[in-house]
Design an enzyme around this catalytic site. Structure first.
Site, PDB file in Angstrom:
ATOM      1  N   ASN A  10       2.279  -1.748  -2.114  1.00 44.98           N
ATOM      2  CA  ASN A  10       2.532  -0.860  -3.148  1.00 44.98           C
ATOM      3  C   ASN A  10       3.603  -1.269  -3.961  1.00 44.98           C
ATOM      4  OD1 ASN A  10       3.261   1.215  -4.777  1.00 44.98           O
ATOM      5  ND2 ASN A  10       4.205   2.448  -3.029  1.00 44.98           N
ATOM      6  N   LYS A  12       5.126  -0.532  -6.459  1.00 50.85           N
ATOM      7  CA  LYS A  12       5.962   0.369  -7.213  1.00 50.85           C
ATOM      8  C   LYS A  12       6.138   0.027  -8.590  1.00 50.85           C
ATOM      9  CE  LYS A  12       7.909   1.663  -2.936  1.00 50.85           C
ATOM     10  NZ  LYS A  12       8.925   2.302  -1.971  1.00 50.85           N
ATOM     11  N   HIS A  97       3.348  10.038  -2.414  1.00 51.02           N
ATOM     12  CA  HIS A  97       4.279   9.185  -1.963  1.00 51.02           C
ATOM     13  C   HIS A  97       5.720   9.976  -2.111  1.00 51.02           C
ATOM     14  CE1 HIS A  97       6.885   5.910  -2.031  1.00 51.02           C
ATOM     15  NE2 HIS A  97       6.240   5.085  -1.198  1.00 51.02           N
ATOM     16  N   GLU A  99       8.304   9.097  -3.167  1.00 47.70           N
ATOM     17  CA  GLU A  99       8.913   9.114  -4.454  1.00 47.70           C
ATOM     18  C   GLU A  99       8.362   9.989  -5.502  1.00 47.70           C
ATOM     19  OE1 GLU A  99       8.687   4.674  -4.518  1.00 47.70           O
ATOM     20  OE2 GLU A  99      10.017   4.575  -2.744  1.00 47.70           O
ATOM     21  N   GLU A 169       5.111   7.684   6.312  1.00 44.94           N
ATOM     22  CA  GLU A 169       6.129   6.707   5.605  1.00 44.94           C
ATOM     23  C   GLU A 169       7.584   7.773   5.977  1.00 44.94           C
ATOM     24  OE1 GLU A 169       5.131   3.707   2.526  1.00 44.94           O
ATOM     25  OE2 GLU A 169       5.450   5.522   1.667  1.00 44.94           O
ATOM     26  N   GLY A 175      12.795   1.515   1.738  1.00 46.71           N
ATOM     27  CA  GLY A 175      13.718   0.667   0.662  1.00 46.71           C
ATOM     28  C   GLY A 175      15.184   0.542   1.531  1.00 46.71           C
TER      29      GLY A 175
HETATM   30  P1  13P Z   1       9.348  -0.565   1.593  1.00 45.87           P
HETATM   31  O1  13P Z   1       8.837  -1.425   2.179  1.00 45.87           O
HETATM   32  O2  13P Z   1      10.268  -1.155   0.257  1.00 45.87           O
HETATM   33  O3  13P Z   1      10.554   0.338   2.573  1.00 45.87           O
HETATM   34  O4  13P Z   1       8.601   0.563   0.897  1.00 45.87           O
HETATM   35  C1  13P Z   1       7.857   1.175   1.775  1.00 45.87           C
HETATM   36  C2  13P Z   1       7.037   2.105   0.904  1.00 45.87           C
HETATM   37  O5  13P Z   1       7.406   3.454   0.296  1.00 45.87           O
HETATM   38  C3  13P Z   1       5.499   1.880   0.661  1.00 45.87           C
HETATM   39  O6  13P Z   1       4.859   2.799  -0.166  1.00 45.87           O
END
Ligand code: 13P
Length: 252
Positions: A10, A12, A97, A99, A169, A175
């Site tokens: 992903n 992002k 997700h 976010e 997740e 992150g």
């Molecule tokens: P990270 O691997 O940067 O922690 O992100 C995970 C994520 O949100 C994947 O969708």
């Protein structure tokens, strides 16, 4: 039948078009190193989809998108439809997700509408669920995951559910560099499969891949992927380097 392992990047809000093409080329170049039972997916931003589609065409790397709208078309400024994603060569779409939930008003209801619409257009939804730190500390992890899961799959048939992928997740691990322990991840994911069994029966629950996501890296992937109910990863930061992304797949 053994479940497939699904390793999805992903990206992002990262990479311009030329940078995305470069990263996709690097992933394709290394893709043959990944074990044969692994499905590889890269998910760039919308504006990069058509160019990245050209790079991954005819390779074992599939194209994913990071979101979509649930309506067919119309006056929804800034949004992208399922048909548009399909026309750009997209096969998978990440939905719900954390976010999107935290910053852009995503709810269990909108995740459900998007999931139904994706399935209608033969896109494979990657349905994301996961608890906040405060929810885990309040011992509400299972309750939250069950609510999000039942919300996302409301009204979806077993036949359609069997085509989907789930990503667990834990929001506190995204992150942050704080990866869930293998025990925490396995426990939550076994619970998710139990909820799926309740909804659709064991045969369907057994074939739905459940990914782990949250600070997954080559050095912690092997332990996570060795767990019974961890069938891949949804990877943010580490998917921005082809070597790390493929390094995670090597742990499968
Ligand atoms: P990270 O691997 O940067 O922690 O992100 C995970 C994520 O949100 C994947 O969708």
């Amino acid at each position: 039948m053994a479940r497939r392992i699904v390793i999805a990047g992903n990206w992002k809000m990262n990479k311009t078009v030329s940078e995305a093409v470069e990263l996709a080329k690097a992933v394709v170049a290394k893709a043959s190193e990944a074990p044969a039972n692994v499905d590889l997916i890269v998910s760039p931003t919308y504006v990069c989809l058509t160019e990245v589609a050209k790079v991954v065409a005819g390779t074992r790397v599939a194209l994913g998108a990071q979101d979509m709208h649930w309506e067919e078309s119309g006056a929804f400024t800034g949004k992208i439809s399922a048909a548009m994603l399909v026309s750009a060569g997209v096969k998978y779409v990440i939905l719900g997700h954390s976010e999107q939930r935290q910053y852009f008003g995503e709810t269990d209801e909108t995740v459900n509408k998007k999931t139904r619409q994706a399935l209608k257009h033969n896109l494979i939804p990657i349905v994301c669920v996961g608890e906040l730190l405060a929810e885990r500390e309040a011992a509400k992890t299972n309750e939250v995951n069950e609510r999000q899961l039942k919300g996302a799959y409301a009204g979806i048939s077993a036949e359609d559910a069997a085509k989907t992928v789930i990503a667990y997740e834990p929001v506190w691990a995204i992150g942050t560099g704080k990866v869930a322990t293998v025990e925490q991840a396995q426990e939550a994911q076994a619970f998710i499969r139990k909820v799926l069994t309740g909804l659709y029966g064991a045969a369907v629950a057994e074939i739905i891949p459940i990914q782990y996501g949250g600070s997954m890296k080559p050095d912690n992937a092997k332990g996570l992927l060795a767990q019974k109910d961890i069938d891949g990863g949804l990877i943010g930061g580490a998917s921005l380097k082809a070597e790390d992304f493929i390094g995670i797949a090597l742990g499968a």
